[in-house]
Design a protein around this motif. Sequence first.
Motif, PDB file in Angstrom:
ATOM      1  N   ALA A  54      -3.951 -26.644 -82.245  1.00 51.12           N
ATOM      2  CA  ALA A  54      -5.012 -26.998 -81.315  1.00 51.12           C
ATOM      3  C   ALA A  54      -4.977 -28.502 -81.116  1.00 51.12           C
ATOM      4  O   ALA A  54      -4.854 -29.258 -82.088  1.00 51.12           O
ATOM      5  N   HIS A  76       4.023 -24.464 -79.276  1.00 52.54           N
ATOM      6  CA  HIS A  76       2.868 -24.113 -78.461  1.00 52.54           C
ATOM      7  C   HIS A  76       1.710 -25.067 -78.738  1.00 52.54           C
ATOM      8  O   HIS A  76       1.518 -25.505 -79.873  1.00 52.54           O
ATOM      9  N   VAL A  78      -2.560 -25.505 -78.064  1.00 56.08           N
ATOM     10  CA  VAL A  78      -3.781 -24.775 -77.763  1.00 56.08           C
ATOM     11  C   VAL A  78      -4.858 -25.803 -77.403  1.00 56.08           C
ATOM     12  O   VAL A  78      -5.156 -26.676 -78.217  1.00 56.08           O
ATOM     13  N   GLU A  80      -8.002 -27.516 -77.519  1.00 52.62           N
ATOM     14  CA  GLU A  80      -9.102 -27.395 -78.467  1.00 52.62           C
ATOM     15  C   GLU A  80     -10.429 -27.183 -77.734  1.00 52.62           C
ATOM     16  O   GLU A  80     -11.198 -26.298 -78.083  1.00 52.62           O
ATOM     17  N   ILE A 114       1.623 -23.450 -73.553  1.00 54.99           N
ATOM     18  CA  ILE A 114       0.200 -23.529 -73.889  1.00 54.99           C
ATOM     19  C   ILE A 114      -0.345 -22.122 -74.053  1.00 54.99           C
ATOM     20  O   ILE A 114      -0.036 -21.232 -73.275  1.00 54.99           O
ATOM     21  N   ARG A 115      -1.154 -21.953 -75.072  1.00 51.79           N
ATOM     22  CA  ARG A 115      -1.903 -20.703 -75.242  1.00 51.79           C
ATOM     23  C   ARG A 115      -3.268 -20.950 -74.611  1.00 51.79           C
ATOM     24  O   ARG A 115      -3.955 -21.902 -74.965  1.00 51.79           O
ATOM     25  N   HIS A 117      -6.731 -20.944 -74.308  1.00 49.69           N
ATOM     26  CA  HIS A 117      -7.867 -20.756 -75.218  1.00 49.69           C
ATOM     27  C   HIS A 117      -9.054 -21.519 -74.678  1.00 49.69           C
ATOM     28  O   HIS A 117      -8.992 -22.717 -74.527  1.00 49.69           O
ATOM     29  N   TRP A 160      -3.109 -15.632 -72.879  1.00 46.90           N
ATOM     30  CA  TRP A 160      -4.504 -15.993 -72.641  1.00 46.90           C
ATOM     31  C   TRP A 160      -5.427 -15.321 -73.638  1.00 46.90           C
ATOM     32  O   TRP A 160      -5.289 -14.129 -73.905  1.00 46.90           O
ATOM     33  N   GLU A 161      -6.386 -16.060 -74.155  1.00 43.86           N
ATOM     34  CA  GLU A 161      -7.548 -15.484 -74.806  1.00 43.86           C
ATOM     35  C   GLU A 161      -8.611 -15.464 -73.724  1.00 43.86           C
ATOM     36  O   GLU A 161      -9.040 -16.516 -73.272  1.00 43.86           O
TER      37      GLU A 161
END
Length: 168
Positions: A54, A76, A78, A80, A114-115, A117, A160-161
């Motif tokens: 993150a 990756h 994320v 934050e 990138i995830r 989040h 994606w979350e």
Amino acid sequence: MGDGKTEVTISRRDLIAATLAATAASVMGAKVSGAPTGSLSVAAARNGRYFGSAVRINELDAEQDLRDAVLRECSHLVPEIDMNWNQVEPAYGQLSFERMDDLATFAIRNGKRIRGHVLLWHLSVPDWAVEMLRETRDWNIIARYFGSVMPRYGDVISTWEVVNEAID
């Protein structure tokens, strides 16, 4: 101190660097005192996984050691907080993508993924949206927000979350 104890202060940057080095050495079977070969992302990829962290783009810009560790160890990134709804749309209809665009540019420039989040998290729904949802029960504002964010980052976000801890 008089009691024979020495106080030690460790910066966040030094703690992150030491943790990454120790973890990498452990994962790769190297001794902490020896230089590990590869990175955490390389070690993770050997088992079909990825390693990431993150991050906040302003911290990556401000802390060169942090930036170097993230670039070296992570495949990756994320966001934050930079993708949280209350950060992207603090007021209804006023979308602000600057920090997230900067993170996406950083990721693309450095070959990172990138995830996504998190699109909808109960603690990051803007106050105006909470009020609007309670009054109207019109979920189209959420669909509109998703439709504004997801296509914009489709080239850099691999997963994606969508909803996390939907309590309220």
